[in-house]
Motif scaffolding. Structure first.
Motif, PDB file in Angstrom:
ATOM      1  N   GLY A  22      -6.931 -47.630   0.163  1.00  0.00           N
ATOM      2  CA  GLY A  22      -7.450 -48.988   0.090  1.00  0.00           C
ATOM      3  C   GLY A  22      -7.124 -49.862   1.291  1.00  0.00           C
ATOM      4  O   GLY A  22      -7.622 -50.972   1.404  1.00  0.00           O
ATOM      5  N   ILE A  23      -6.316 -49.397   2.187  1.00  0.00           N
ATOM      6  CA  ILE A  23      -5.919 -50.182   3.355  1.00  0.00           C
ATOM      7  C   ILE A  23      -6.995 -50.093   4.433  1.00  0.00           C
ATOM      8  O   ILE A  23      -7.551 -49.022   4.689  1.00  0.00           O
ATOM      9  N   THR A  24      -7.286 -51.228   5.058  1.00  0.00           N
ATOM     10  CA  THR A  24      -8.203 -51.269   6.197  1.00  0.00           C
ATOM     11  C   THR A  24      -7.376 -51.470   7.451  1.00  0.00           C
ATOM     12  O   THR A  24      -6.531 -52.367   7.514  1.00  0.00           O
ATOM     13  N   VAL A  25      -7.601 -50.627   8.443  1.00  0.00           N
ATOM     14  CA  VAL A  25      -6.868 -50.687   9.699  1.00  0.00           C
ATOM     15  C   VAL A  25      -7.845 -51.119  10.781  1.00  0.00           C
ATOM     16  O   VAL A  25      -8.916 -50.533  10.927  1.00  0.00           O
ATOM     17  N   LEU A  26      -7.467 -52.133  11.527  1.00  0.00           N
ATOM     18  CA  LEU A  26      -8.333 -52.663  12.574  1.00  0.00           C
ATOM     19  C   LEU A  26      -8.071 -51.969  13.901  1.00  0.00           C
ATOM     20  O   LEU A  26      -6.924 -51.717  14.271  1.00  0.00           O
ATOM     21  N   GLY A  27      -9.143 -51.675  14.622  1.00  0.00           N
ATOM     22  CA  GLY A  27      -9.033 -51.126  15.967  1.00  0.00           C
ATOM     23  C   GLY A  27      -8.772 -49.633  15.991  1.00  0.00           C
ATOM     24  O   GLY A  27      -8.789 -48.959  14.966  1.00  0.00           O
ATOM     25  N   PRO A  49     -13.004 -46.935  16.865  1.00  0.00           N
ATOM     26  CA  PRO A  49     -14.149 -47.343  16.039  1.00  0.00           C
ATOM     27  C   PRO A  49     -15.445 -47.241  16.833  1.00  0.00           C
ATOM     28  O   PRO A  49     -15.469 -47.515  18.033  1.00  0.00           O
ATOM     29  N   PRO A  50     -16.537 -46.838  16.174  1.00  0.00           N
ATOM     30  CA  PRO A  50     -17.815 -46.738  16.895  1.00  0.00           C
ATOM     31  C   PRO A  50     -18.307 -48.114  17.325  1.00  0.00           C
ATOM     32  O   PRO A  50     -18.015 -49.123  16.679  1.00  0.00           O
ATOM     33  N   LEU A  51     -19.049 -48.152  18.427  1.00  0.00           N
ATOM     34  CA  LEU A  51     -19.574 -49.422  18.927  1.00  0.00           C
ATOM     35  C   LEU A  51     -20.690 -49.950  18.035  1.00  0.00           C
ATOM     36  O   LEU A  51     -20.814 -51.149  17.830  1.00  0.00           O
ATOM     37  N   HIS A  52     -21.514 -49.051  17.521  1.00  0.00           N
ATOM     38  CA  HIS A  52     -22.578 -49.440  16.588  1.00  0.00           C
ATOM     39  C   HIS A  52     -22.769 -48.324  15.581  1.00  0.00           C
ATOM     40  O   HIS A  52     -22.444 -47.163  15.833  1.00  0.00           O
ATOM     41  N   ILE A  53     -23.282 -48.694  14.412  1.00  0.00           N
ATOM     42  CA  ILE A  53     -23.466 -47.736  13.330  1.00  0.00           C
ATOM     43  C   ILE A  53     -24.928 -47.742  12.919  1.00  0.00           C
ATOM     44  O   ILE A  53     -25.498 -48.804  12.650  1.00  0.00           O
ATOM     45  N   ASP A  54     -25.522 -46.575  12.898  1.00  0.00           N
ATOM     46  CA  ASP A  54     -26.898 -46.444  12.437  1.00  0.00           C
ATOM     47  C   ASP A  54     -26.878 -46.313  10.918  1.00  0.00           C
ATOM     48  O   ASP A  54     -26.243 -45.407  10.373  1.00  0.00           O
ATOM     49  N   MET A  55     -27.550 -47.240  10.247  1.00  0.00           N
ATOM     50  CA  MET A  55     -27.595 -47.201   8.783  1.00  0.00           C
ATOM     51  C   MET A  55     -28.893 -46.555   8.335  1.00  0.00           C
ATOM     52  O   MET A  55     -29.949 -46.799   8.901  1.00  0.00           O
ATOM     53  N   ASN A  56     -28.799 -45.747   7.293  1.00  0.00           N
ATOM     54  CA  ASN A  56     -30.002 -45.176   6.705  1.00  0.00           C
ATOM     55  C   ASN A  56     -30.237 -45.815   5.338  1.00  0.00           C
ATOM     56  O   ASN A  56     -29.465 -46.663   4.897  1.00  0.00           O
ATOM     57  N   ILE A  65      -9.800 -40.807   5.614  1.00  0.00           N
ATOM     58  CA  ILE A  65     -10.635 -41.924   6.037  1.00  0.00           C
ATOM     59  C   ILE A  65     -11.837 -42.011   5.100  1.00  0.00           C
ATOM     60  O   ILE A  65     -12.640 -41.076   5.033  1.00  0.00           O
ATOM     61  N   ASP A  66     -11.911 -43.110   4.358  1.00  0.00           N
ATOM     62  CA  ASP A  66     -13.034 -43.333   3.435  1.00  0.00           C
ATOM     63  C   ASP A  66     -14.251 -43.868   4.158  1.00  0.00           C
ATOM     64  O   ASP A  66     -15.379 -43.518   3.829  1.00  0.00           O
ATOM     65  N   ALA A  67     -14.015 -44.772   5.117  1.00  0.00           N
ATOM     66  CA  ALA A  67     -15.142 -45.411   5.801  1.00  0.00           C
ATOM     67  C   ALA A  67     -14.703 -45.853   7.186  1.00  0.00           C
ATOM     68  O   ALA A  67     -13.519 -46.016   7.460  1.00  0.00           O
ATOM     69  N   TYR A  68     -15.681 -46.038   8.051  1.00  0.00           N
ATOM     70  CA  TYR A  68     -15.421 -46.564   9.383  1.00  0.00           C
ATOM     71  C   TYR A  68     -16.447 -47.645   9.656  1.00  0.00           C
ATOM     72  O   TYR A  68     -17.532 -47.670   9.084  1.00  0.00           O
ATOM     73  N   ALA A  69     -16.063 -48.576  10.508  1.00  0.00           N
ATOM     74  CA  ALA A  69     -16.941 -49.666  10.906  1.00  0.00           C
ATOM     75  C   ALA A  69     -16.656 -49.974  12.362  1.00  0.00           C
ATOM     76  O   ALA A  69     -15.741 -49.397  12.965  1.00  0.00           O
ATOM     77  N   SER A  70     -17.402 -50.882  12.916  1.00  0.00           N
ATOM     78  CA  SER A  70     -17.206 -51.210  14.324  1.00  0.00           C
ATOM     79  C   SER A  70     -15.884 -51.943  14.565  1.00  0.00           C
ATOM     80  O   SER A  70     -15.463 -52.092  15.700  1.00  0.00           O
ATOM     81  N   TYR A  71     -15.217 -52.369  13.510  1.00  0.00           N
ATOM     82  CA  TYR A  71     -13.935 -53.068  13.653  1.00  0.00           C
ATOM     83  C   TYR A  71     -12.734 -52.217  13.258  1.00  0.00           C
ATOM     84  O   TYR A  71     -11.597 -52.596  13.485  1.00  0.00           O
ATOM     85  N   GLY A  72     -12.940 -51.061  12.624  1.00  0.00           N
ATOM     86  CA  GLY A  72     -11.804 -50.234  12.230  1.00  0.00           C
ATOM     87  C   GLY A  72     -12.145 -49.222  11.157  1.00  0.00           C
ATOM     88  O   GLY A  72     -13.294 -48.798  11.029  1.00  0.00           O
ATOM     89  N   PHE A  73     -11.135 -48.876  10.345  1.00  0.00           N
ATOM     90  CA  PHE A  73     -11.249 -47.788   9.380  1.00  0.00           C
ATOM     91  C   PHE A  73     -10.672 -48.202   8.032  1.00  0.00           C
ATOM     92  O   PHE A  73      -9.682 -48.930   7.969  1.00  0.00           O
ATOM     93  N   ARG A  74     -11.294 -47.724   6.944  1.00  0.00           N
ATOM     94  CA  ARG A  74     -10.756 -47.929   5.600  1.00  0.00           C
ATOM     95  C   ARG A  74     -10.247 -46.593   5.099  1.00  0.00           C
ATOM     96  O   ARG A  74     -10.945 -45.581   5.169  1.00  0.00           O
ATOM     97  N   LEU A  75      -9.021 -46.587   4.586  1.00  0.00           N
ATOM     98  CA  LEU A  75      -8.369 -45.362   4.142  1.00  0.00           C
ATOM     99  C   LEU A  75      -8.520 -45.174   2.644  1.00  0.00           C
ATOM    100  O   LEU A  75      -8.880 -46.103   1.915  1.00  0.00           O
ATOM    101  N   ASN A  76      -8.181 -43.971   2.161  1.00  0.00           N
ATOM    102  CA  ASN A  76      -8.311 -43.663   0.749  1.00  0.00           C
ATOM    103  C   ASN A  76      -7.298 -44.407  -0.125  1.00  0.00           C
ATOM    104  O   ASN A  76      -7.448 -44.441  -1.329  1.00  0.00           O
TER     105      ASN A  76
END
Length: 186
Positions: free
Chosen positions: A62-67, A159-166, A49-60
């Motif tokens: 390049g694919i983004t998976v929703l939910g 997916p997290p409900l909200h993401i705290d950005m720094n 998992i490269d990244a996560y967002a409130s809508y899903g996950f991005r994999l290494n």
């Protein structure tokens, strides 16, 4: 004769590991530079998992998976639940049916409510699964690390409900979009 005996004793001492000289050996036998390997960029290690967002996950890859997802070292599936309060023994039964058996299921929850965490833990006990229940943020990194080690694991992530950005996140995002726009103009 005596000289010959002394030479043999000297040769035996040189070969003995207790008497080997370590003065000339360095702790690091490489070319003097530290090597760093970024796990997420190594496709041979499987999905990460490269990244996560409130809508899903991005994999290494390049694919983004929703939910919510059920992720394995080489496969990812959509997990048909909406919130962590819907996790029960029936929704976890799928992970018990897998062959080969998984050693550990990492469950990433979108909430930190103790009542929900206890409910998920109870459901995992009923399903007879070894679990690690974490926040989604920590579950993603734990999955990546254990997957890189070659462990037999699975992840059940919401997916997290909200993401705290720094400040670092905002800078990285700004640099990313600046690079995207510069490449598009060329």
């Amino acid at each position: 004769m005596m000289l010959r005996s002394l030479r043999q004793v000297g040769e035996n001492i040189k070969r003995n590991p207790l008497f080997l000289s370590v003065r000339n050996k360095a702790a690091y036998e490489g070319d003097g530079k530290t090597a760093v390997r970024i796990l997420n960029q190594d496709q041979d290690l499987g999905l990460m998992i490269d990244a996560y967002a409130s809508y899903g996950f991005r994999l290494n890859n390049g694919i983004t998976v929703l939910g919510p997802v059920a992720i394995f070292p080489r496969t990812i599936l959509s997990w048909q639940i909406r919130t962590s309060s819907e996790i029960n023994e029936a929704s976890l039964r799928f992970f018990k049916l897998l062959e080969p058996k998984i050693d550990l299921l990492i469950i990433g929850l979108e909430t930190k409510e103790r009542k929900v965490i206890n409910s998920v833990f109870q459901a995992s006990r009923e399903a007879k699964l070894n679990v690690e229940i974490l926040s989604t943020e920590h579950a993603c990194s734990t999955f990546n690390f254990l997957n890189a080690e070659g462990r037999s694991i699975a992840g059940a992530l919401l997916p997290p409900l909200h993401i705290d950005m720094n400040e670092n996140d905002m800078l990285q995002s700004k640099m990313h979009y600046q690079n995207v726009f510069e490449k598009g103009l060329q």
